[in-house]
Write an enzyme that holds these catalytic residues in place. Sequence first.
Site, mmCIF file in Angstrom:
data_model
loop_
_atom_site.group_PDB
_atom_site.id
_atom_site.type_symbol
_atom_site.label_atom_id
_atom_site.label_comp_id
_atom_site.label_asym_id
_atom_site.label_seq_id
_atom_site.Cartn_x
_atom_site.Cartn_y
_atom_site.Cartn_z
ATOM 1 C CE LYS A 49 -4.596 0.634 0.710
ATOM 2 N NZ LYS A 49 -5.751 -0.168 0.455
ATOM 3 N N GLY A 77 -25.291 2.227 4.044
ATOM 4 C CA GLY A 77 -24.553 2.783 2.901
ATOM 5 C C GLY A 77 -25.096 2.235 1.590
ATOM 6 N N GLY A 132 -26.839 3.460 -0.660
ATOM 7 C CA GLY A 132 -26.822 4.348 -1.823
ATOM 8 C C GLY A 132 -25.459 4.463 -2.478
ATOM 9 C CG ASN A 191 -19.663 3.874 -6.312
ATOM 10 O OD1 ASN A 191 -20.525 4.343 -7.053
ATOM 11 N ND2 ASN A 191 -18.576 4.548 -5.966
ATOM 12 C CB VAL A 192 -20.152 -1.689 -2.642
ATOM 13 C CG1 VAL A 192 -20.398 -3.154 -2.316
ATOM 14 C CG2 VAL A 192 -18.705 -1.479 -3.059
HETATM 15 P P1 NAD Z 1 -19.187 4.913 -1.626
HETATM 16 O O1 NAD Z 1 -18.574 6.147 -1.060
HETATM 17 O O2 NAD Z 1 -19.633 4.889 -3.028
HETATM 18 O O3 NAD Z 1 -20.451 4.488 -0.735
HETATM 19 C C1 NAD Z 1 -20.541 4.654 0.630
HETATM 20 C C2 NAD Z 1 -21.976 5.034 0.953
HETATM 21 O O4 NAD Z 1 -22.102 5.109 2.365
HETATM 22 C C3 NAD Z 1 -22.372 6.408 0.398
HETATM 23 O O5 NAD Z 1 -23.632 6.335 -0.239
HETATM 24 C C4 NAD Z 1 -22.425 7.290 1.644
HETATM 25 O O6 NAD Z 1 -23.395 8.318 1.525
HETATM 26 C C5 NAD Z 1 -22.805 6.294 2.709
HETATM 27 N N1 NAD Z 1 -22.397 6.672 4.054
HETATM 28 C C6 NAD Z 1 -21.283 7.332 4.455
HETATM 29 N N2 NAD Z 1 -21.291 7.479 5.789
HETATM 30 C C7 NAD Z 1 -22.407 6.896 6.246
HETATM 31 C C8 NAD Z 1 -22.978 6.731 7.524
HETATM 32 N N3 NAD Z 1 -22.399 7.206 8.615
HETATM 33 N N4 NAD Z 1 -24.146 6.056 7.616
HETATM 34 C C9 NAD Z 1 -24.762 5.590 6.525
HETATM 35 N N5 NAD Z 1 -24.281 5.715 5.279
HETATM 36 C C10 NAD Z 1 -23.130 6.367 5.147
HETATM 37 O O7 NAD Z 1 -18.133 3.750 -1.303
HETATM 38 P P2 NAD Z 1 -18.095 2.288 -1.924
HETATM 39 O O8 NAD Z 1 -17.089 2.237 -3.003
HETATM 40 O O9 NAD Z 1 -19.485 1.806 -2.192
HETATM 41 O O10 NAD Z 1 -17.478 1.461 -0.713
HETATM 42 C C11 NAD Z 1 -18.267 1.137 0.428
HETATM 43 C C12 NAD Z 1 -17.394 0.400 1.456
HETATM 44 O O11 NAD Z 1 -16.876 -0.792 0.887
HETATM 45 C C13 NAD Z 1 -16.166 1.197 1.927
HETATM 46 O O12 NAD Z 1 -15.901 0.851 3.270
HETATM 47 C C14 NAD Z 1 -15.055 0.676 1.044
HETATM 48 O O13 NAD Z 1 -13.789 0.826 1.642
HETATM 49 C C15 NAD Z 1 -15.455 -0.792 0.936
HETATM 50 N N6 NAD Z 1 -14.935 -1.465 -0.255
HETATM 51 C C16 NAD Z 1 -15.277 -1.005 -1.489
HETATM 52 C C17 NAD Z 1 -14.790 -1.648 -2.614
HETATM 53 C C18 NAD Z 1 -15.179 -1.202 -4.001
HETATM 54 O O14 NAD Z 1 -14.997 -1.960 -4.951
HETATM 55 N N7 NAD Z 1 -15.726 -0.006 -4.172
HETATM 56 C C19 NAD Z 1 -13.939 -2.765 -2.487
HETATM 57 C C20 NAD Z 1 -13.622 -3.232 -1.208
HETATM 58 C C21 NAD Z 1 -14.131 -2.564 -0.100
#
Ligand code: NAD
Length: 373
Positions: free
Chosen positions: A85, A185, A187, A189-190
């Site tokens: 990292k 969460g 809403g 991406n995941v």
């Molecule tokens: P993202 O920022 O697109 O989505 C996060 C969502 O959580 C947003 O809609 C945001 O509004 C919401 N959020 C933030 N704080 C909040 C709270 N206190 N209460 C409720 N909702 C809240 O991020 P993502 O890419 O969807 O990733 C989500 C999680 O998965 C993260 O922890 C990320 O590290 C992990 N992750 C993502 C990936 C990936 O491929 N994107 C891969 C591995 C792990």
Amino acid sequence: MEKHSYPTFDLIESYGHEQVVYCSNKELGLKAIIGIHNTTLGPALGGTRMWNYASDEEALVDVLRLSRGMTYKAAVSGLNLGGGKAVIIGDSRTQKTEGLFRAFGRFVEGLSGRYITAEDVGTGIKDMEFIMMETRHVTGVSIELGGSGDPSPVTAYGTYVGIKACVNEVYGNDSLKGKKVIIQGAGGNVGKHLCKYLFDDGAVLYVNDIYQEKLKSIVTDYKAKIINDDELYSTEADVFSPAALGGILNDETIPKLKVKIVAGAANNQLGHEEEHGKMLNEKGILYAPDYVINAGGLINVYNELEGYNRERALKQASGIYDILKNVINISKSEKITTEVASKKLAEERINAVSNAKRIRIYRDVSMFKMRNQ
Ligand code: NAD
């Protein structure tokens, strides 16, 4: 006698790292650290985080912690990757420049493939494309440039099959029909991709997000019910699936939980790995270790190294089902938490490969000796 003191080396040794690289370019404002934790299984792959750390020690501790986590994630997922990292010290909203990322890219190039970078908090596709101007040891670039694009659909798919593995364990079959799943969460991406997979499989969705407007289409398309913050942890359901923040499983939230399973994509869900893993276990809640169930993102970029193909990435992510089942079986047979079981599985794989390499080296050395006799 003069007393020696090596606090930085002591810290690095305590995490078990192979190499830590400090990168500096005063003119371009670059202050970065690359942590290469372990390359037994392959090149160390992990994202570059850009964050306004308060001190270089804070940045070092973060890169050591994050890169060690990548070693476990790659090892338990069966990927031929090591753990690495990088962190760039700075404000990602105001201090990003082409020059900064290209200078960083030259440091990555200097490591000749021992470290491969990707996106992380504070960095995105555009930054990776600047890095790519200096090195080919970068992933997470756009599909047009031969990359894998947005990893979240593959992460969501891996999380979905992981939830099914947990449901199978608790209920004796994989069916999600009528199962209540809370998604924090939703809403994001995941979250939004996960909602579709779960809904299509018959689950009943309860969704939460700090930005409620992000939930509108999920409510309409998947008949989801919005759940407010004050009921998020205390609502009775089958599965709680965190897909937002880290550290949400802690002394305050775990006692409130009324679910059978915690299985979601968010990174670093446990406030304290050992303590809170144990607390969940004692409450009879099955916890899917986050770095096992969310490995779809890493699987996705790993596929980029071999020439990207989404179908292949999804197929590989479906393997999370069996890996999670294996972790659960180890935890049951050895009476340890799933968190400890997954680390054990990762370490066993690294040790097995490292021993095999050692044997190969010994054999090469003995052949050399024979030739010289
Ligand atoms: P993202 O920022 O697109 O989505 C996060 C969502 O959580 C947003 O809609 C945001 O509004 C919401 N959020 C933030 N704080 C909040 C709270 N206190 N209460 C409720 N909702 C809240 O991020 P993502 O890419 O969807 O990733 C989500 C999680 O998965 C993260 O922890 C990320 O590290 C992990 N992750 C993502 C990936 C990936 O491929 N994107 C891969 C591995 C792990």
